[in-house]
Design an enzyme around this catalytic site. Structure first.
Site, PDB file in Angstrom:
ATOM      1  N   SER A  78      22.058  29.531  43.218  1.00 16.47           N
ATOM      2  CA  SER A  78      22.132  28.069  43.233  1.00 16.47           C
ATOM      3  C   SER A  78      22.492  27.496  41.863  1.00 16.47           C
ATOM      4  O   SER A  78      23.120  26.436  41.772  1.00 16.47           O
ATOM      5  CB  SER A  78      20.802  27.486  43.711  1.00 16.47           C
ATOM      6  OG  SER A  78      19.746  27.957  42.898  1.00 16.47           O
ATOM      7  N   THR A  79      22.126  28.167  40.782  1.00 19.21           N
ATOM      8  CA  THR A  79      22.429  27.638  39.445  1.00 19.21           C
ATOM      9  C   THR A  79      23.914  27.758  39.133  1.00 19.21           C
ATOM     10  O   THR A  79      24.490  26.916  38.448  1.00 19.21           O
ATOM     11  CB  THR A  79      21.582  28.372  38.377  1.00 19.21           C
ATOM     12  OG1 THR A  79      20.262  28.537  38.896  1.00 19.21           O
ATOM     13  CG2 THR A  79      21.519  27.594  37.084  1.00 19.21           C
ATOM     14  N   ASP A 134      25.728  33.940  34.797  1.00 22.95           N
ATOM     15  CA  ASP A 134      25.014  34.155  36.062  1.00 22.95           C
ATOM     16  C   ASP A 134      23.599  33.567  35.964  1.00 22.95           C
ATOM     17  O   ASP A 134      23.106  33.277  34.877  1.00 22.95           O
ATOM     18  CB  ASP A 134      24.942  35.669  36.354  1.00 22.95           C
ATOM     19  CG  ASP A 134      24.679  35.963  37.829  1.00 22.95           C
ATOM     20  OD1 ASP A 134      24.376  35.026  38.598  1.00 22.95           O
ATOM     21  OD2 ASP A 134      24.765  37.145  38.221  1.00 22.95           O
ATOM     22  N   ALA A 136      19.367  34.018  37.295  1.00 15.06           N
ATOM     23  CA  ALA A 136      18.427  35.141  37.397  1.00 15.06           C
ATOM     24  C   ALA A 136      17.175  34.654  38.113  1.00 15.06           C
ATOM     25  O   ALA A 136      16.891  33.455  38.144  1.00 15.06           O
ATOM     26  CB  ALA A 136      18.060  35.650  36.006  1.00 15.06           C
ATOM     27  N   ASP A 137      16.452  35.598  38.688  1.00 16.06           N
ATOM     28  CA  ASP A 137      15.194  35.236  39.350  1.00 16.06           C
ATOM     29  C   ASP A 137      14.038  35.218  38.356  1.00 16.06           C
ATOM     30  O   ASP A 137      13.076  34.483  38.517  1.00 16.06           O
ATOM     31  CB  ASP A 137      14.906  36.219  40.487  1.00 16.06           C
ATOM     32  CG  ASP A 137      16.020  36.162  41.517  1.00 16.06           C
ATOM     33  OD1 ASP A 137      16.313  35.060  42.001  1.00 16.06           O
ATOM     34  OD2 ASP A 137      16.641  37.203  41.795  1.00 16.06           O
ATOM     35  N   GLY A 148      18.933  39.339  42.340  1.00 16.59           N
ATOM     36  CA  GLY A 148      19.101  39.804  43.719  1.00 16.59           C
ATOM     37  C   GLY A 148      18.227  39.084  44.727  1.00 16.59           C
ATOM     38  O   GLY A 148      18.224  39.417  45.908  1.00 16.59           O
ATOM     39  N   GLY A 150      18.759  36.369  46.000  1.00 18.36           N
ATOM     40  CA  GLY A 150      19.653  35.803  47.016  1.00 18.36           C
ATOM     41  C   GLY A 150      20.522  36.882  47.669  1.00 18.36           C
ATOM     42  O   GLY A 150      21.492  36.563  48.359  1.00 18.36           O
ATOM     43  N   GLU A 156      27.254  41.860  41.133  1.00 19.55           N
ATOM     44  CA  GLU A 156      26.911  41.136  39.900  1.00 19.55           C
ATOM     45  C   GLU A 156      26.810  42.111  38.735  1.00 19.55           C
ATOM     46  O   GLU A 156      27.343  41.865  37.657  1.00 19.55           O
ATOM     47  CB  GLU A 156      25.566  40.418  40.061  1.00 19.55           C
ATOM     48  CG  GLU A 156      25.622  39.185  40.936  1.00 19.55           C
ATOM     49  CD  GLU A 156      24.288  38.469  41.016  1.00 19.55           C
ATOM     50  OE1 GLU A 156      23.256  39.056  40.635  1.00 19.55           O
ATOM     51  OE2 GLU A 156      24.267  37.312  41.474  1.00 19.55           O
TER      52      GLU A 156
HETATM   53  O1  R5P Z   1      21.005  37.280  44.538  1.00 21.24           O
HETATM   54  C1  R5P Z   1      21.191  36.349  43.840  1.00 21.24           C
HETATM   55  C2  R5P Z   1      21.495  36.367  42.393  1.00 21.24           C
HETATM   56  O2  R5P Z   1      21.026  37.478  41.703  1.00 21.24           O
HETATM   57  C3  R5P Z   1      21.101  35.062  41.728  1.00 21.24           C
HETATM   58  O3  R5P Z   1      21.777  35.015  40.518  1.00 21.24           O
HETATM   59  C4  R5P Z   1      19.598  34.931  41.469  1.00 21.24           C
HETATM   60  O4  R5P Z   1      18.896  35.073  42.671  1.00 21.24           O
HETATM   61  C5  R5P Z   1      19.273  33.550  40.865  1.00 21.24           C
HETATM   62  O5  R5P Z   1      19.631  32.566  41.772  1.00 21.24           O
HETATM   63  P1  R5P Z   1      19.297  31.024  41.580  1.00 21.24           P
HETATM   64  O6  R5P Z   1      20.262  30.517  40.565  1.00 21.24           O
HETATM   65  O7  R5P Z   1      19.525  30.439  42.939  1.00 21.24           O
HETATM   66  O8  R5P Z   1      17.896  30.931  41.143  1.00 21.24           O
END
Ligand code: R5P
Length: 284
Positions: A78-79, A134, A136-137, A148, A150, A156
């Site tokens: 989402s970011t 990118d 990250a969680d 990961g 998502g 990635e």
């Molecule tokens: O599987 C998803 C990826 O690794 C995302 O970069 C990670 O989950 C972070 O996603 P978000 O920006 O939605 O927190």
């Protein structure tokens, strides 16, 4: 009965305060008040989180993507949406970055690049990437990442490994001293479908905790990644001290493991958007 009561307003009038009190204290009313409040505070949290993500994303793009950046790796989540939006603004509104090629790390990233009319690249032609951005969680104090959440991690990691500089953008909920402080859903591990049970048991025997097959919410059965594989979410033992570099190497060597969501020694810099509207930057 209600009608006759309403007709005798003169009789009701003196008791109105108690009646109103009763109504507002009734469990149904309380329940709906609470759920409305929960809904509103969730909405506020989301607005705050989005503002934090946007700030981190836009700052990273403005500081790391210059006219010298020829090839940019695009992460997932989402970011990263805010990253691509800012890139599109730079290209289409500000008339800059006309030679920029974007290499996606997932189906979602590819769609974002196409939807914003940016130039789509691939690793066959663009295997030397200047910068990879990118989300990250979770990010610990040494810039070890969990990724990961998502469902995207293998592409990635491949795209990130081709980049000179890896920049992470995240909101304040991802920032921690030790992995597991913030992210409690476990470390995602992409596995070949036929190996998910043996891999699960091997990880648990080696490192404890529990590895669970990720099940889809709107489909019967497991989540299938962009690469046609399954995911295990390994909930490690929070109190145990792990050497994440060693853990990552050991898990990667288990036959059937295709990639782990542990990104060790990959990120160079992380931008965190904070709840109060400021930015925190963490470097290696
Ligand atoms: O599987 C998803 C990826 O690794 C995302 O970069 C990670 O989950 C972070 O996603 P978000 O920006 O939605 O927190």
């Amino acid at each position: 009965m209600l009608k006759s009561l309403l007709l005798r307003r003169d009789l009701l009038q003196p008791h109105l305060p108690q009646l109103i009190g009763l109504c507002t204290r009734s469990p149904i009313h309380l329940k709906s008040t609470i759920s409305r409040r929960t809904f509103c505070s969730k909405m506020n949290d989301n607005i705050e989180l989005d503002a934090a993500k946007k700030l981190a994303a836009e700052t990273a793009v403005d500081q790391y993507v210059t006219e010298d950046t020829k090839v940019l790796g695009i992460g997932s989540g989402s970011t990263i949406v805010f990253v691509v939006q800012r890139l599109a603004e730079r290209v289409w509104k500000e008339g800059t970055l006309s030679e920029l090629i974007c290499v996606p790390s997932s189906f979602q990233a590819r769609q974002l690049i196409l939807d914003h009319n940016l130039t789509l690249g691939d690793l066959d032609r663009n295997y030397k990437i200047d910068v990879y951005i990118d989300g990250a969680d979770e990010v610990d104090s040494s810039l070890v990442l969990i990724k990961g959440g998502g469902g995207c991690l293998m592409q990635e990691k491949i795209v990130a490994s081709c980049a000179k500089t890896v920049v992470i953008v995240a909101d304040y909920t991802k920032r921690s001293l030790r992995l597991g402080e913030q992210w409690c859903k476990g470390i995602p591990i992409e596995v070949a479908p036929l190996a998910h049970v043996p891999v699960k048991h091997k990880i648990e025997e080696l490192f404890g905790g529990e590895a669970q097959l990720r099940i889809a919410l709107k489909k019967a059965g497991p989540i299938v990644t962009d690469n046609g594989n399954f995911l295990l979410d390994w909930r490690f033992v929070a109190k145990r001290e792990y050497d994440w570099n060693e853990v990552n190497k050991a898990i990667s060597l288990i036959p059937g493991v295709l990639e782990t969501g542990l990104f060790v020694n990959m990120a160079h810099k992380c931008y965190f958007g904070m709840a109060n509207g400021t930015l925190k930057v963490q470097s290696k």
